[in-house]
Write a protein that holds these residues in place. Structure first.
Motif, PDB file in Angstrom:
ATOM      1  N   ASP A  93       0.506   1.864   4.043  1.00 39.37           N
ATOM      2  CA  ASP A  93       1.213   1.406   3.967  1.00 39.37           C
ATOM      3  C   ASP A  93       2.399  -0.026   4.028  1.00 39.37           C
ATOM      4  O   ASP A  93       2.839  -0.465   2.816  1.00 39.37           O
ATOM      5  CB  ASP A  93       2.069   2.686   3.397  1.00 39.37           C
ATOM      6  CG  ASP A  93       1.214   3.587   2.720  1.00 39.37           C
ATOM      7  OD1 ASP A  93       0.194   3.949   2.716  1.00 39.37           O
ATOM      8  OD2 ASP A  93       1.637   5.187   2.455  1.00 39.37           O
ATOM      9  N   TRP A  94       3.385   0.431   4.906  1.00 39.87           N
ATOM     10  CA  TRP A  94       3.659  -1.095   5.464  1.00 39.87           C
ATOM     11  C   TRP A  94       2.977  -2.285   5.620  1.00 39.87           C
ATOM     12  O   TRP A  94       3.974  -2.938   4.984  1.00 39.87           O
ATOM     13  CB  TRP A  94       4.762  -0.696   7.091  1.00 39.87           C
ATOM     14  CG  TRP A  94       5.245  -1.307   7.452  1.00 39.87           C
ATOM     15  CD1 TRP A  94       7.251  -2.071   6.901  1.00 39.87           C
ATOM     16  CD2 TRP A  94       4.938  -2.824   7.672  1.00 39.87           C
ATOM     17  NE1 TRP A  94       7.337  -3.113   7.445  1.00 39.87           N
ATOM     18  CE2 TRP A  94       6.267  -4.067   7.733  1.00 39.87           C
ATOM     19  CE3 TRP A  94       3.831  -3.142   8.485  1.00 39.87           C
ATOM     20  CZ2 TRP A  94       6.699  -4.951   8.499  1.00 39.87           C
ATOM     21  CZ3 TRP A  94       3.957  -4.436   8.511  1.00 39.87           C
ATOM     22  CH2 TRP A  94       4.934  -5.248   8.976  1.00 39.87           C
TER      23      TRP A  94
ATOM     24  N   ARG B  44       0.581  -3.014   3.262  1.00 40.27           N
ATOM     25  CA  ARG B  44       0.679  -3.254   1.812  1.00 40.27           C
ATOM     26  C   ARG B  44       1.380  -3.289   1.636  1.00 40.27           C
ATOM     27  O   ARG B  44       1.618  -4.367   0.430  1.00 40.27           O
ATOM     28  CB  ARG B  44       0.067  -1.908   1.736  1.00 40.27           C
ATOM     29  CG  ARG B  44      -0.692  -2.339   0.126  1.00 40.27           C
ATOM     30  CD  ARG B  44      -1.159  -1.386  -0.708  1.00 40.27           C
ATOM     31  NE  ARG B  44      -2.555  -0.901   0.552  1.00 40.27           N
ATOM     32  CZ  ARG B  44      -2.119   0.523   0.984  1.00 40.27           C
ATOM     33  NH1 ARG B  44      -1.860   1.231   0.924  1.00 40.27           N
ATOM     34  NH2 ARG B  44      -3.795   0.570   2.009  1.00 40.27           N
ATOM     35  N   ALA B  45       2.951  -2.885   1.532  1.00 42.14           N
ATOM     36  CA  ALA B  45       3.815  -3.712   0.907  1.00 42.14           C
ATOM     37  C   ALA B  45       4.644  -4.671   1.481  1.00 42.14           C
ATOM     38  O   ALA B  45       4.935  -5.221   0.817  1.00 42.14           O
ATOM     39  CB  ALA B  45       5.029  -2.853   1.436  1.00 42.14           C
ATOM     40  N   HIS B  46       3.850  -5.481   2.712  1.00 47.82           N
ATOM     41  CA  HIS B  46       4.649  -6.969   3.325  1.00 47.82           C
ATOM     42  C   HIS B  46       3.243  -7.868   3.121  1.00 47.82           C
ATOM     43  O   HIS B  46       3.888  -8.650   4.095  1.00 47.82           O
ATOM     44  CB  HIS B  46       5.193  -6.385   4.660  1.00 47.82           C
ATOM     45  CG  HIS B  46       6.176  -5.454   4.148  1.00 47.82           C
ATOM     46  ND1 HIS B  46       6.284  -4.540   4.661  1.00 47.82           N
ATOM     47  CD2 HIS B  46       7.805  -6.016   4.254  1.00 47.82           C
ATOM     48  CE1 HIS B  46       7.890  -3.810   4.095  1.00 47.82           C
ATOM     49  NE2 HIS B  46       8.523  -4.387   4.191  1.00 47.82           N
TER      50      HIS B  46
ATOM     51  N   TYR C 210      11.920   1.455   6.489  1.00 45.88           N
ATOM     52  CA  TYR C 210      12.529   2.152   5.396  1.00 45.88           C
ATOM     53  C   TYR C 210      12.013   3.557   5.203  1.00 45.88           C
ATOM     54  O   TYR C 210      13.648   4.493   5.113  1.00 45.88           O
ATOM     55  CB  TYR C 210      10.876   2.328   3.809  1.00 45.88           C
ATOM     56  CG  TYR C 210      11.337   3.356   3.287  1.00 45.88           C
ATOM     57  CD1 TYR C 210      11.962   2.531   1.743  1.00 45.88           C
ATOM     58  CD2 TYR C 210      11.449   4.517   2.536  1.00 45.88           C
ATOM     59  CE1 TYR C 210      12.125   2.835   0.463  1.00 45.88           C
ATOM     60  CE2 TYR C 210      11.662   4.911   1.377  1.00 45.88           C
ATOM     61  CZ  TYR C 210      12.415   4.386   0.302  1.00 45.88           C
ATOM     62  OH  TYR C 210      12.616   4.553  -0.966  1.00 45.88           O
TER      63      TYR C 210
END
Length: 274
Positions: A264-265, A267-269, A162
């Motif tokens: 963060d990555w 958690r998003a995936h 991202y």
């Protein structure tokens, strides 16, 4: 109009979403029809076949481009002839001090050379290793709590795709990035065990890394990629040709916010790992 190549990939899919959300006309180059974000037009084409690009390039001002295709000069000539003015190329930090006979570094070096020779305005995004490479662990995690991984002692300043897309969007939509090469990384250098620990905490599982020996790694990797690329990664990470651990401030400098941490990555995936 901005054309995004590799629109179904980790970076391209994020980029099409960012551009569409911000109201920029965006077109995705696709080999076969696929779902795309609202506002994104999909047009068939193949970078390995420059003649096939003509419909996708109609009215395009700028292109987000991946390297490594059969005829990069031909594809770039098709872009120039169609009136494209600017290219942002996704490259690699391995080109700096890289060796042309290394298959990975050499591929990116050749792509950069082709873009420079194209007479188009250009920006190079020399990215660190992707956080999304962690998705390769999914088959092992479905079998248990142990992940076997090569080069276990090598720290990499992994970056969220991202963030690469956010920098790409900046370079494609704002002036001042022509002729610039940006080394873009995540906020810290992590070893595989560090990523696995974070992932385990989020999943609520006691995950454990079991490093592959170099011999085991070569066998495992050779089943997934050609020998020249296996050799390239061994030259990087056991031969010392490439240090991907240095952290840069480029994401913050170019987007005004800090690069996203691995947590963060992950958690998003997280759903992909359950």
């Amino acid at each position: 109009m901005i054309l995004v190549t590799g629109a179904s990939g980790n970076v391209g899919s994020e980029l099409t979403g960012i551009l569409a959300r911000d109201g920029h006309p965006v077109r995705a180059l696709v080999r076969t029809p696929r779902p795309l974000p609202d506002g994104v037009e999909g047009v068939p084409g193949d970078l390995n076949d420059p003649a096939s690009l003509k419909p996708a390039l109609e009215g395009v001002r700028a292109v987000f481009l991946l390297g490594g295709y059969d005829d990069m000069p031909g594809a770039l000539a098709a872009m120039r002839d169609a009136g494209v003015e600017q290219v942002t190329l996704l490259s690699s930090r391995s080109v700096v001090g890289g060796h042309e006979d290394n298959a990975v570094a050499g591929m990116h070096m050749a792509a950069e050379a082709s873009v420079r020779a194209s007479e188009l305005a250009w920006t190079f995004l020399r990215a660190s290793g992707f956080m999304s490479n962690t998705l390769q662990w999914i088959p092992q995690l479905k079998e248990g709590d142990v992940v076997r991984e090569p080069f276990a002692n090598v720290p990499v300043a992994t970056i969220d795709p991202y963030d690469i897309a956010a920098v790409a969007a900046e370079s494609l939509t704002m002036p001042g990035h022509e002729g610039r090469a940006y080394a873009i990384t995540g906020p810290e250098a992590l070893r595989p065990a560090d990523r696995l620990r974070v992932l385990g905490e989020l999943l609520g599982r006691e995950l454990r890394l079991s490093p592959l020996s170099n011999a085991e790694a070569r066998v495992t990797m050779s089943a997934e990629m050609s020998e020249k690329y296996v050799d390239a990664f061994f030259r990087f990470f056991t031969g010392g040709e490439f240090d991907d651990s240095e952290v840069t401030s480029a994401v913050r400098d170019l987007t005004g916010r800090d690069a996203r941490p691995f947590a963060d990555w992950a958690r998003a995936h997280l759903a992909a790992f359950r």
